[in-house]
Write a protein that holds these residues in place. Structure first.
Motif, PDB file in Angstrom:
ATOM      1  N   ASP A  88       1.374  48.850  -0.517  1.00  0.00           N
ATOM      2  CA  ASP A  88       0.519  49.902   0.035  1.00  0.00           C
ATOM      3  C   ASP A  88       0.752  51.164  -0.794  1.00  0.00           C
ATOM      4  N   PRO A  89      -0.100  51.394  -1.784  1.00  0.00           N
ATOM      5  CA  PRO A  89      -1.362  50.718  -2.076  1.00  0.00           C
ATOM      6  C   PRO A  89      -1.185  49.332  -2.701  1.00  0.00           C
ATOM      7  N   LEU A  90      -2.134  48.463  -2.378  1.00  0.00           N
ATOM      8  CA  LEU A  90      -2.180  47.102  -2.903  1.00  0.00           C
ATOM      9  C   LEU A  90      -3.277  47.073  -3.972  1.00  0.00           C
ATOM     10  N   HIS A  91      -2.860  46.972  -5.215  1.00  0.00           N
ATOM     11  CA  HIS A  91      -3.795  47.142  -6.335  1.00  0.00           C
ATOM     12  C   HIS A  91      -4.431  45.819  -6.762  1.00  0.00           C
ATOM     13  N   PHE A  92      -5.704  45.932  -7.162  1.00  0.00           N
ATOM     14  CA  PHE A  92      -6.457  44.791  -7.690  1.00  0.00           C
ATOM     15  C   PHE A  92      -7.077  45.175  -9.029  1.00  0.00           C
ATOM     16  N   ALA A  93      -7.106  44.210  -9.941  1.00  0.00           N
ATOM     17  CA  ALA A  93      -7.845  44.372 -11.190  1.00  0.00           C
ATOM     18  C   ALA A  93      -9.273  43.903 -10.971  1.00  0.00           C
ATOM     19  N   VAL A  94     -10.221  44.653 -11.538  1.00  0.00           N
ATOM     20  CA  VAL A  94     -11.628  44.269 -11.492  1.00  0.00           C
ATOM     21  C   VAL A  94     -11.953  43.542 -12.793  1.00  0.00           C
ATOM     22  N   ILE A  95     -12.353  42.275 -12.665  1.00  0.00           N
ATOM     23  CA  ILE A  95     -12.672  41.447 -13.822  1.00  0.00           C
ATOM     24  C   ILE A  95     -14.187  41.339 -13.965  1.00  0.00           C
ATOM     25  N   ASP A  96     -14.691  41.610 -15.146  1.00  0.00           N
ATOM     26  CA  ASP A  96     -16.099  41.394 -15.457  1.00  0.00           C
ATOM     27  C   ASP A  96     -16.282  39.910 -15.759  1.00  0.00           C
ATOM     28  N   LEU A  97     -17.050  39.208 -14.913  1.00  0.00           N
ATOM     29  CA  LEU A  97     -17.182  37.767 -15.095  1.00  0.00           C
ATOM     30  C   LEU A  97     -17.845  37.421 -16.421  1.00  0.00           C
ATOM     31  N   ALA A  98     -18.704  38.298 -16.932  1.00  0.00           N
ATOM     32  CA  ALA A  98     -19.395  37.994 -18.188  1.00  0.00           C
ATOM     33  C   ALA A  98     -18.429  37.947 -19.357  1.00  0.00           C
ATOM     34  N   SER A  99     -17.462  38.847 -19.376  1.00  0.00           N
ATOM     35  CA  SER A  99     -16.519  38.909 -20.492  1.00  0.00           C
ATOM     36  C   SER A  99     -15.173  38.266 -20.189  1.00  0.00           C
ATOM     37  N   GLY A 100     -14.858  38.139 -18.894  1.00  0.00           N
ATOM     38  CA  GLY A 100     -13.551  37.638 -18.499  1.00  0.00           C
ATOM     39  C   GLY A 100     -12.443  38.665 -18.629  1.00  0.00           C
ATOM     40  N   LYS A 101     -12.792  39.920 -18.936  1.00  0.00           N
ATOM     41  CA  LYS A 101     -11.813  40.966 -19.174  1.00  0.00           C
ATOM     42  C   LYS A 101     -11.618  41.841 -17.928  1.00  0.00           C
ATOM     43  N   ALA A 102     -10.392  42.363 -17.770  1.00  0.00           N
ATOM     44  CA  ALA A 102     -10.127  43.381 -16.761  1.00  0.00           C
ATOM     45  C   ALA A 102     -10.691  44.704 -17.263  1.00  0.00           C
ATOM     46  N   VAL A 103     -11.509  45.364 -16.434  1.00  0.00           N
ATOM     47  CA  VAL A 103     -12.196  46.584 -16.877  1.00  0.00           C
ATOM     48  C   VAL A 103     -11.978  47.763 -15.928  1.00  0.00           C
ATOM     49  N   GLY A 104     -11.188  47.563 -14.870  1.00  0.00           N
ATOM     50  CA  GLY A 104     -10.890  48.643 -13.942  1.00  0.00           C
ATOM     51  C   GLY A 104      -9.958  48.161 -12.857  1.00  0.00           C
ATOM     52  N   THR A 105      -9.564  49.083 -12.002  1.00  0.00           N
ATOM     53  CA  THR A 105      -8.696  48.753 -10.862  1.00  0.00           C
ATOM     54  C   THR A 105      -9.144  49.520  -9.628  1.00  0.00           C
ATOM     55  N   LEU A 106      -8.771  48.999  -8.476  1.00  0.00           N
ATOM     56  CA  LEU A 106      -8.911  49.686  -7.203  1.00  0.00           C
ATOM     57  C   LEU A 106      -7.803  49.187  -6.291  1.00  0.00           C
ATOM     58  N   ALA A 107      -7.620  49.846  -5.153  1.00  0.00           N
ATOM     59  CA  ALA A 107      -6.520  49.468  -4.264  1.00  0.00           C
ATOM     60  C   ALA A 107      -6.922  49.617  -2.809  1.00  0.00           C
ATOM     61  N   LEU A 108      -6.331  48.785  -1.965  1.00  0.00           N
ATOM     62  CA  LEU A 108      -6.365  48.967  -0.520  1.00  0.00           C
ATOM     63  C   LEU A 108      -5.110  49.736  -0.140  1.00  0.00           C
ATOM     64  N   MET A 109      -5.275  50.784   0.677  1.00  0.00           N
ATOM     65  CA  MET A 109      -4.150  51.673   0.926  1.00  0.00           C
ATOM     66  C   MET A 109      -4.259  52.299   2.314  1.00  0.00           C
ATOM     67  N   ARG A 110      -3.219  53.045   2.679  1.00  0.00           N
ATOM     68  CA  ARG A 110      -3.140  53.636   4.021  1.00  0.00           C
ATOM     69  C   ARG A 110      -3.518  52.585   5.065  1.00  0.00           C
ATOM     70  N   ILE A 111      -2.829  51.477   4.945  1.00  0.00           N
ATOM     71  CA  ILE A 111      -3.144  50.298   5.748  1.00  0.00           C
ATOM     72  C   ILE A 111      -2.609  50.475   7.165  1.00  0.00           C
ATOM     73  N   ASP A 112      -3.499  50.479   8.140  1.00  0.00           N
ATOM     74  CA  ASP A 112      -3.146  50.628   9.555  1.00  0.00           C
ATOM     75  C   ASP A 112      -3.744  49.446  10.308  1.00  0.00           C
ATOM     76  N   SER A 113      -3.080  48.302  10.179  1.00  0.00           N
ATOM     77  CA  SER A 113      -3.614  47.076  10.764  1.00  0.00           C
ATOM     78  C   SER A 113      -3.647  47.123  12.283  1.00  0.00           C
ATOM     79  N   ALA A 114      -2.711  47.831  12.896  1.00  0.00           N
ATOM     80  CA  ALA A 114      -2.691  47.916  14.361  1.00  0.00           C
ATOM     81  C   ALA A 114      -3.977  48.517  14.903  1.00  0.00           C
ATOM     82  N   ASN A 115      -4.533  49.484  14.176  1.00  0.00           N
ATOM     83  CA  ASN A 115      -5.759  50.144  14.619  1.00  0.00           C
ATOM     84  C   ASN A 115      -6.987  49.708  13.834  1.00  0.00           C
TER      85      ASN A 115
END
Length: 246
Positions: A88-115
Protein backbone atom coordinates in the motif's frame (compact mmCIF):
# COMPACT_ATOMS: atom_id res chain seq x y z
CA UNK A 1 -37.16 10.56 -0.58
CA UNK A 2 -37.26 11.47 3.07
CA UNK A 3 -34.09 10.81 5.08
CA UNK A 4 -34.16 7.84 7.41
CA UNK A 5 -34.54 8.59 11.11
CA UNK A 6 -33.67 6.65 14.22
CA UNK A 7 -35.76 6.33 17.36
CA UNK A 8 -34.54 9.74 18.52
CA UNK A 9 -35.74 11.53 15.40
CA UNK A 10 -32.18 11.99 14.11
CA UNK A 11 -31.44 11.66 10.40
CA UNK A 12 -29.23 8.67 9.63
CA UNK A 13 -27.64 7.11 6.56
CA UNK A 14 -29.14 4.37 4.44
CA UNK A 15 -28.51 0.80 5.64
CA UNK A 16 -25.86 -1.31 3.93
CA UNK A 17 -27.30 -4.82 4.35
CA UNK A 18 -24.92 -7.73 4.92
CA UNK A 19 -21.81 -5.61 4.43
CA UNK A 20 -18.70 -7.69 5.10
CA UNK A 21 -16.07 -5.36 3.70
CA UNK A 22 -14.17 -5.47 0.43
CA UNK A 23 -11.35 -7.83 -0.47
CA UNK A 24 -7.81 -6.64 0.00
CA UNK A 25 -6.07 -6.16 -3.36
CA UNK A 26 -3.27 -8.56 -4.19
CA UNK A 27 -0.75 -9.13 -6.97
CA UNK A 28 -2.89 -10.10 -9.96
CA UNK A 29 -2.62 -9.71 -13.71
CA UNK A 30 -5.49 -8.00 -15.54
CA UNK A 31 -5.80 -8.15 -19.33
CA UNK A 32 -7.99 -6.02 -21.56
CA UNK A 33 -8.30 -5.09 -25.23
CA UNK A 34 -5.20 -2.92 -25.42
CA UNK A 35 -3.56 -3.07 -21.99
CA UNK A 36 -2.39 -5.56 -19.41
CA UNK A 37 -1.71 -4.69 -15.78
CA UNK A 38 1.02 -6.73 -14.13
CA UNK A 39 2.55 -6.54 -10.64
CA UNK A 40 5.72 -4.47 -10.96
CA UNK A 41 8.81 -6.59 -11.49
CA UNK A 42 12.36 -5.29 -11.80
CA UNK A 43 13.55 -7.84 -14.36
CA UNK A 44 10.50 -7.54 -16.61
CA UNK A 45 9.70 -3.84 -16.37
CA UNK A 46 12.47 -1.59 -15.07
CA UNK A 47 14.42 -1.17 -18.30
CA UNK A 48 11.29 -0.78 -20.47
CA UNK A 49 9.93 1.94 -18.20
CA UNK A 50 13.20 3.83 -17.97
CA UNK A 51 13.50 3.89 -21.76
CA UNK A 52 9.85 4.87 -22.17
CA UNK A 53 10.16 7.81 -19.77
CA UNK A 54 13.40 8.86 -21.47
CA UNK A 55 11.37 9.66 -24.59
CA UNK A 56 9.82 12.67 -22.84
CA UNK A 57 10.99 16.05 -24.12
CA UNK A 58 11.32 17.39 -20.57
CA UNK A 59 10.62 16.53 -16.92
CA UNK A 60 7.07 17.84 -16.62
CA UNK A 61 5.65 14.38 -15.97
CA UNK A 62 7.36 14.48 -12.55
CA UNK A 63 6.25 17.98 -11.47
CA UNK A 64 3.32 16.79 -9.36
CA UNK A 65 4.96 13.59 -8.11
CA UNK A 66 7.14 13.34 -5.02
CA UNK A 67 9.91 11.53 -6.93
CA UNK A 68 11.87 11.93 -10.16
CA UNK A 69 13.07 12.71 -12.65
CA UNK A 70 15.80 10.07 -12.65
CA UNK A 71 19.09 10.91 -14.34
CA UNK A 72 20.36 7.34 -14.62
CA UNK A 73 19.02 3.82 -14.93
CA UNK A 74 20.67 2.92 -11.62
CA UNK A 75 18.74 5.66 -9.78
CA UNK A 76 15.48 4.62 -11.43
CA UNK A 77 16.12 0.93 -10.73
CA UNK A 78 16.75 1.64 -7.03
CA UNK A 79 13.45 3.52 -6.77
CA UNK A 80 11.57 0.93 -8.81
CA UNK A 81 12.94 -1.90 -6.66
CA UNK A 82 11.40 -0.23 -3.60
CA UNK A 83 8.07 -0.02 -5.45
CA UNK A 84 8.02 -3.79 -5.87
CA UNK A 85 8.19 -4.36 -2.09
CA UNK A 86 5.11 -2.29 -1.18
CA UNK A 87 1.54 -3.44 -0.60
CA UNK A 88 0.00 0.00 0.00
CA UNK A 89 0.54 1.50 -2.47
CA UNK A 90 0.35 -1.66 -4.57
CA UNK A 91 2.02 -0.83 -7.88
CA UNK A 92 1.20 -2.24 -11.31
CA UNK A 93 3.02 -1.91 -14.62
CA UNK A 94 0.89 -0.96 -17.62
CA UNK A 95 1.80 -3.15 -20.60
CA UNK A 96 0.93 -2.11 -24.15
CA UNK A 97 -0.35 -5.33 -25.71
CA UNK A 98 0.70 -4.21 -29.19
CA UNK A 99 4.36 -3.86 -28.26
CA UNK A 100 4.55 -6.08 -25.18
CA UNK A 101 6.45 -3.29 -23.42
CA UNK A 102 5.84 -1.67 -20.03
CA UNK A 103 4.94 1.96 -20.75
CA UNK A 104 3.65 3.28 -17.41
CA UNK A 105 2.64 2.49 -13.85
CA UNK A 106 -0.26 3.06 -11.49
CA UNK A 107 -1.08 1.91 -7.96
CA UNK A 108 -3.94 1.00 -5.66
CA UNK A 109 -3.44 2.86 -2.40
CA UNK A 110 -5.04 4.15 0.80
CA UNK A 111 -6.69 0.77 0.96
CA UNK A 112 -9.62 0.70 3.41
CA UNK A 113 -11.17 -2.70 2.85
CA UNK A 114 -13.32 -2.51 5.99
CA UNK A 115 -15.22 0.42 4.49
CA UNK A 116 -14.80 -0.52 0.84
CA UNK A 117 -12.76 2.50 -0.22
CA UNK A 118 -9.62 2.56 -2.35
CA UNK A 119 -7.66 5.13 -4.35
CA UNK A 120 -5.79 5.02 -7.63
CA UNK A 121 -2.55 6.95 -7.42
CA UNK A 122 1.09 7.20 -8.50
CA UNK A 123 -0.23 7.33 -12.06
CA UNK A 124 2.92 7.75 -14.14
CA UNK A 125 2.39 7.47 -17.88
CA UNK A 126 5.28 7.73 -20.32
CA UNK A 127 4.90 9.46 -23.70
CA UNK A 128 4.27 6.02 -25.19
CA UNK A 129 1.13 5.68 -23.07
CA UNK A 130 -0.28 9.19 -22.76
CA UNK A 131 -3.54 9.91 -24.62
CA UNK A 132 -3.79 6.37 -25.96
CA UNK A 133 -6.37 3.62 -26.02
CA UNK A 134 -3.98 1.60 -23.88
CA UNK A 135 -4.07 4.26 -21.14
CA UNK A 136 -7.87 4.34 -21.10
CA UNK A 137 -8.08 0.55 -21.10
CA UNK A 138 -5.68 0.44 -18.13
CA UNK A 139 -7.98 2.69 -16.10
CA UNK A 140 -11.02 0.65 -17.15
CA UNK A 141 -9.30 -2.54 -15.99
CA UNK A 142 -8.44 -0.88 -12.67
CA UNK A 143 -12.00 0.31 -12.05
CA UNK A 144 -13.51 -3.04 -13.00
CA UNK A 145 -11.14 -4.84 -10.64
CA UNK A 146 -11.88 -2.40 -7.81
CA UNK A 147 -15.66 -2.68 -8.03
CA UNK A 148 -16.34 -6.14 -9.45
CA UNK A 149 -13.47 -8.30 -8.19
CA UNK A 150 -12.72 -6.60 -4.87
CA UNK A 151 -16.24 -5.36 -4.07
CA UNK A 152 -15.44 -1.78 -3.11
CA UNK A 153 -18.09 0.87 -2.59
CA UNK A 154 -15.87 3.86 -3.42
CA UNK A 155 -12.99 4.56 -5.81
CA UNK A 156 -10.98 7.75 -5.28
CA UNK A 157 -8.77 9.97 -7.42
CA UNK A 158 -6.76 12.74 -5.76
CA UNK A 159 -4.26 15.19 -7.19
CA UNK A 160 -2.49 18.46 -6.58
CA UNK A 161 -5.21 21.05 -7.15
CA UNK A 162 -2.85 22.83 -9.58
CA UNK A 163 -2.39 19.71 -11.72
CA UNK A 164 -4.76 20.65 -14.54
CA UNK A 165 -4.14 17.55 -16.72
CA UNK A 166 -4.94 15.24 -13.79
CA UNK A 167 -8.18 17.09 -13.07
CA UNK A 168 -9.17 16.84 -16.74
CA UNK A 169 -8.40 13.11 -16.72
CA UNK A 170 -10.53 12.54 -13.62
CA UNK A 171 -13.51 14.24 -15.25
CA UNK A 172 -12.99 12.30 -18.50
CA UNK A 173 -12.97 9.00 -16.62
CA UNK A 174 -16.29 9.77 -14.93
CA UNK A 175 -15.09 10.82 -11.46
CA UNK A 176 -17.16 13.37 -9.55
CA UNK A 177 -15.34 16.34 -8.01
CA UNK A 178 -15.90 16.41 -4.25
CA UNK A 179 -13.91 19.41 -3.11
CA UNK A 180 -10.61 20.94 -2.12
CA UNK A 181 -8.58 19.92 0.92
CA UNK A 182 -6.27 22.80 1.76
CA UNK A 183 -2.62 22.48 2.86
CA UNK A 184 -2.68 18.71 3.00
CA UNK A 185 0.88 17.92 1.94
CA UNK A 186 4.31 19.51 1.78
CA UNK A 187 6.36 18.03 -1.06
CA UNK A 188 9.34 19.25 -3.03
CA UNK A 189 9.47 22.08 -0.49
CA UNK A 190 6.10 23.48 -1.51
CA UNK A 191 2.47 23.35 -0.41
CA UNK A 192 -0.10 21.05 -1.96
CA UNK A 193 -3.82 21.65 -1.83
CA UNK A 194 -5.51 18.40 -2.86
CA UNK A 195 -8.50 18.05 -5.18
CA UNK A 196 -10.69 15.04 -4.38
CA UNK A 197 -12.74 13.02 -6.87
CA UNK A 198 -14.65 9.75 -6.55
CA UNK A 199 -16.82 7.15 -8.23
CA UNK A 200 -19.21 5.12 -6.08
CA UNK A 201 -20.50 1.65 -6.74
CA UNK A 202 -23.99 2.56 -7.98
CA UNK A 203 -22.39 4.82 -10.63
CA UNK A 204 -20.08 2.14 -11.92
CA UNK A 205 -22.50 0.23 -14.24
CA UNK A 206 -23.16 3.29 -16.41
CA UNK A 207 -19.49 4.32 -16.36
CA UNK A 208 -18.48 0.80 -17.32
CA UNK A 209 -20.82 0.88 -20.32
CA UNK A 210 -19.38 4.23 -21.37
CA UNK A 211 -15.84 2.84 -21.23
CA UNK A 212 -16.83 -0.23 -23.22
CA UNK A 213 -18.55 1.94 -25.85
CA UNK A 214 -15.37 4.01 -26.17
CA UNK A 215 -12.99 1.05 -26.30
CA UNK A 216 -15.01 -0.75 -28.98
CA UNK A 217 -13.28 -1.10 -32.35
CA UNK A 218 -16.08 0.74 -34.16
CA UNK A 219 -15.44 3.86 -32.08
CA UNK A 220 -12.22 4.44 -34.03
CA UNK A 221 -11.59 5.38 -37.62
CA UNK A 222 -9.16 3.47 -39.78
CA UNK A 223 -6.43 5.95 -38.86
CA UNK A 224 -7.09 5.49 -35.13
CA UNK A 225 -9.09 8.63 -34.38
CA UNK A 226 -11.92 8.39 -31.85
CA UNK A 227 -15.47 8.79 -33.15
CA UNK A 228 -17.10 9.70 -29.81
CA UNK A 229 -15.44 11.12 -26.70
CA UNK A 230 -15.31 9.01 -23.55
CA UNK A 231 -16.85 11.75 -21.39
CA UNK A 232 -19.79 12.05 -23.78
CA UNK A 233 -20.36 8.28 -23.87
CA UNK A 234 -20.29 8.08 -20.07
CA UNK A 235 -22.70 11.02 -19.81
CA UNK A 236 -25.09 9.36 -22.27
CA UNK A 237 -25.06 6.09 -20.33
CA UNK A 238 -25.61 7.93 -17.05
CA UNK A 239 -28.52 9.87 -18.55
CA UNK A 240 -30.08 6.64 -19.83
CA UNK A 241 -29.69 5.00 -16.41
CA UNK A 242 -31.23 8.02 -14.67
CA UNK A 243 -34.16 7.95 -17.11
CA UNK A 244 -34.74 4.27 -16.49
CA UNK A 245 -34.98 4.79 -12.75
CA UNK A 246 -36.69 8.18 -12.79
Amino acid sequence: MKPLQNEYGQSIGAPVPNWQGAQTPAHVTLTGRYARLEPVNVERHARDLYEAHAKAADGRIWTYLAVGPFDSFEAWKAHFTKMTTLTDPLHFAVIDLASGKAVGTLALMRIDSANGSIEVGHVTYSPLLQKSRTATDAMYLTMKHVFEDLGNRRFEWKCDALNAPSRVAAARYGFTYEGLFRQVVVYRGRNRDTAWFSIIDNEWPAIRQGFEDWLAADNFTVDGQQVARLADLIAARRSAADGATG
